[in-house]
Write a protein that holds these residues in place. Structure first.
Motif, PDB file in Angstrom:
ATOM      1  N   ALA A   3      39.775  36.923  38.961  1.00  6.38           N
ATOM      2  CA  ALA A   3      41.072  37.039  38.293  1.00  6.38           C
ATOM      3  C   ALA A   3      41.731  35.874  37.761  1.00  6.38           C
ATOM      4  O   ALA A   3      43.098  36.044  37.277  1.00  6.38           O
ATOM      5  CB  ALA A   3      41.808  38.025  39.279  1.00  6.38           C
ATOM      6  N   LYS A   4      41.340  34.806  37.757  1.00  9.32           N
ATOM      7  CA  LYS A   4      41.985  33.520  37.648  1.00  9.32           C
ATOM      8  C   LYS A   4      41.028  32.988  36.526  1.00  9.32           C
ATOM      9  O   LYS A   4      41.141  31.550  36.359  1.00  9.32           O
ATOM     10  CB  LYS A   4      42.117  32.619  38.618  1.00  9.32           C
ATOM     11  CG  LYS A   4      43.359  33.209  39.664  1.00  9.32           C
ATOM     12  CD  LYS A   4      43.715  32.162  40.760  1.00  9.32           C
ATOM     13  CE  LYS A   4      44.782  33.003  41.477  1.00  9.32           C
ATOM     14  NZ  LYS A   4      45.369  32.128  42.366  1.00  9.32           N
ATOM     15  N   SER A 115      46.708  34.152  36.293  1.00 12.03           N
ATOM     16  CA  SER A 115      45.800  35.698  36.651  1.00 12.03           C
ATOM     17  C   SER A 115      45.319  36.137  35.184  1.00 12.03           C
ATOM     18  O   SER A 115      45.798  35.794  34.095  1.00 12.03           O
ATOM     19  CB  SER A 115      46.679  36.765  37.174  1.00 12.03           C
ATOM     20  OG  SER A 115      47.893  37.129  36.076  1.00 12.03           O
ATOM     21  N   LYS A 117      43.914  39.895  33.306  1.00 11.96           N
ATOM     22  CA  LYS A 117      43.560  41.303  33.386  1.00 11.96           C
ATOM     23  C   LYS A 117      42.985  41.846  32.251  1.00 11.96           C
ATOM     24  O   LYS A 117      43.706  41.388  31.114  1.00 11.96           O
ATOM     25  CB  LYS A 117      44.654  41.961  33.797  1.00 11.96           C
ATOM     26  CG  LYS A 117      44.630  43.501  33.962  1.00 11.96           C
ATOM     27  CD  LYS A 117      45.727  44.193  34.138  1.00 11.96           C
ATOM     28  CE  LYS A 117      45.583  45.596  34.130  1.00 11.96           C
ATOM     29  NZ  LYS A 117      46.755  46.607  34.035  1.00 11.96           N
TER      30      LYS A 117
END
Length: 153
Positions: A3-4, A115, A117
């Motif tokens: 997620a990074k 992050s 998404k």
């Protein structure tokens, strides 16, 4: 997926190559102003490059609200609608030193992805996002290519 980091398709979009083929893609760059209100600006593929899937560089016009917000907070996020999904990326930014001899005076930033998404609805497809039409593509794409080349330093 981590997620990074950027997914492969977004990394490809932001790799700094084939800018003429990507000239219609635009993103929203979000920062927080001094009153803690969100501020939205537009950014193109000629102002951002993915150095790795985890690290980006940005080249922004000086003395804009967006640039000043990033210098003050060290934070930003960008949103791009691409390849059937909405992509939300939070960034931690650090101002880079002035590049001596740069063709265009810009503020440059290194950015780590805090992050990532991706968002896709099961019941609907995103068929388009923010699309732009350059008024003078040859001139703008040349400037983008020069800006991206300078960001690689």
């Amino acid at each position: 997926m981590n997620a990074k980091q950027l997914p492969a398709n977004l990394y490809e979009l932001l790799n700094g190559e084939n800018l003429a083929d990507k000239q219609h893609e635009a993103m929203m760059l979000l920062t927080m102003d001094e009153s803690m209100w969100p501020h939205t600006a537009m950014i193109s593929v000629g102002e951002i490059i993915a150095i790795t899937p985890e690290r980006l560089k940005l080249s922004l016009w000086p003395n804009t609200t967006t640039t000043n917000n990033i210098i003050r907070t060290g934070k930003a996020a960008f949103v791009v609608f691409f390849d059937g999904a909405a992509h939300y990326v939070k960034l931690s930014l650090e101002k880079l030193p002035e590049l001596k001899g740069a063709k265009y005076h810009r503020e440059r930033f290194a950015a780590d992805i805090v992050s990532y998404k991706g968002d896709m609805a099961k019941y609907a497809a995103i068929t388009s996002g923010i699309q732009i039409e350059l008024k003078d593509p040859d001139t703008v794409i040349k400037r983008w290519e020069e800006t991206i080349a300078e960001l690689k330093y």
